[in-house]
Design a protein around this motif. Sequence first.
Motif, short mmCIF file in Angstrom:
data_model
loop_
_atom_site.label_atom_id
_atom_site.label_comp_id
_atom_site.label_asym_id
_atom_site.label_seq_id
_atom_site.Cartn_x
_atom_site.Cartn_y
_atom_site.Cartn_z
N ILE A 223 38.20 49.73 47.30
CA ILE A 223 38.22 48.38 47.83
C ILE A 223 39.60 47.75 47.63
N ASP A 224 39.92 46.79 48.49
CA ASP A 224 41.19 46.06 48.43
C ASP A 224 40.85 44.57 48.46
N PRO A 225 40.54 43.97 47.30
CA PRO A 225 40.09 42.58 47.26
C PRO A 225 41.19 41.59 47.62
N HIS A 226 40.82 40.55 48.32
CA HIS A 226 41.71 39.43 48.63
C HIS A 226 40.83 38.22 48.97
N ASP A 263 36.75 42.56 49.30
CA ASP A 263 37.35 43.36 50.37
C ASP A 263 36.58 43.02 51.65
N ARG A 266 35.12 45.90 53.75
CA ARG A 266 33.98 46.56 53.11
C ARG A 266 32.74 45.66 53.12
N HIS A 352 32.08 45.87 43.92
CA HIS A 352 32.37 44.44 43.76
C HIS A 352 31.60 43.84 42.59
#
Length: 377
Positions: A223-226, A263, A266, A352
């Motif tokens: 995942i690439d959280p933002h 993300d 996702r 998450h």
Amino acid sequence: MRLADFMVCNTEAILAQWEASVVPVTGAAASAEWTVLRDPARQILQTVAKQISVPQTKDAQQEQSRRRLPRTVDDAGEMTAGQTLALMRAQRGFSINQMALDYRALRSSVLRLWADKARPDALDLDDIIRFDEALDQALADSVAFFNKEVEQARNLLLGMLGHDMRSPLQTIVTTASHLAALNAGESVSDAASRLIRSGARMQSLLEDLCDFNRTKLGLGIKIDPHDVDLAEVLIDVIDQLRAVHSDRRIDVEAKGNLHGTWDGRRIQQLLGNLVVNAIKYGAPDTSVRVLVTGTDDEVRVEVWNRGPAIDGTTMEYMFKPLQRGLHEPARPRDSGGLGLGLYIATEIAKAHHGEIRAQSDETQTIFSLRLPRRNYE
């Protein structure tokens, strides 16, 4: 002569008969290769002989017979002889059945040679029982390790295949999009549209396969959280699904603060999987309802569909990969997938720090997603 002493004194004769029994069946290679393959078999014989040579009480024997768990390492933390044998067989392309023949031939070689050397009334039944238990333990060790090696190799192969298929698939979709934009006639536009839809379906299956392999290889969902506005993500997902499933009604209600650090791509995949599942298995003449609620610490999503209750067997297995319940309704082949949708949705939720739960009764089924509103490392 007791069996343990016989095995120590006649190891090479046992191995020679074992080799003579196994080679014709498995089609093993040259004798030079067998020199290497005999080493773990020799170690198994030595280990078994050592185990059965130690006196054992009846209580200890019963306890030993109940312990059938395969070992992962030996006392020194190294690979066991059974694991070594399994690894060498797997690397040489043997099947698990062929590897099991190793143990059957080894058992037969030991007992036949011992019977030939000793008087029938001198054969100790307790020795045979303990020998069988010790050899079965080595077999269990080999089978567990063999399965692990084969599964690892398969997942690596599928992962590489999925990765390498992405570029040609993207080329097909891009070319189809270009054809659709040319306005070269209705027939060309229709064909291009079919290619685009099929390409999108293949892309979805490919992404599921790649995600599945990442989890099986112990890598988890990447995942690439933002900063994400879940309302925007939800609107995008629902608009796409309404276009594809124009015959179904999807009601959406959102309330509270829906901003968080996730993300977005996702989460879109997760929500899409849950809603598609509700569309597939809900009663066709009913609507699917999506309720999203923001609280102080998290966002909760509930996806409702009406229809028959999910049976207990399906409820137990539906979040596992490649599993379906006993009473899951049949559906057309072209609408099916890999059986990974709910599994991948669950893995995305876990990545998450969230979770998905399901409940079902005679009138409706509800999938509930809890999504913490926080940063991830």
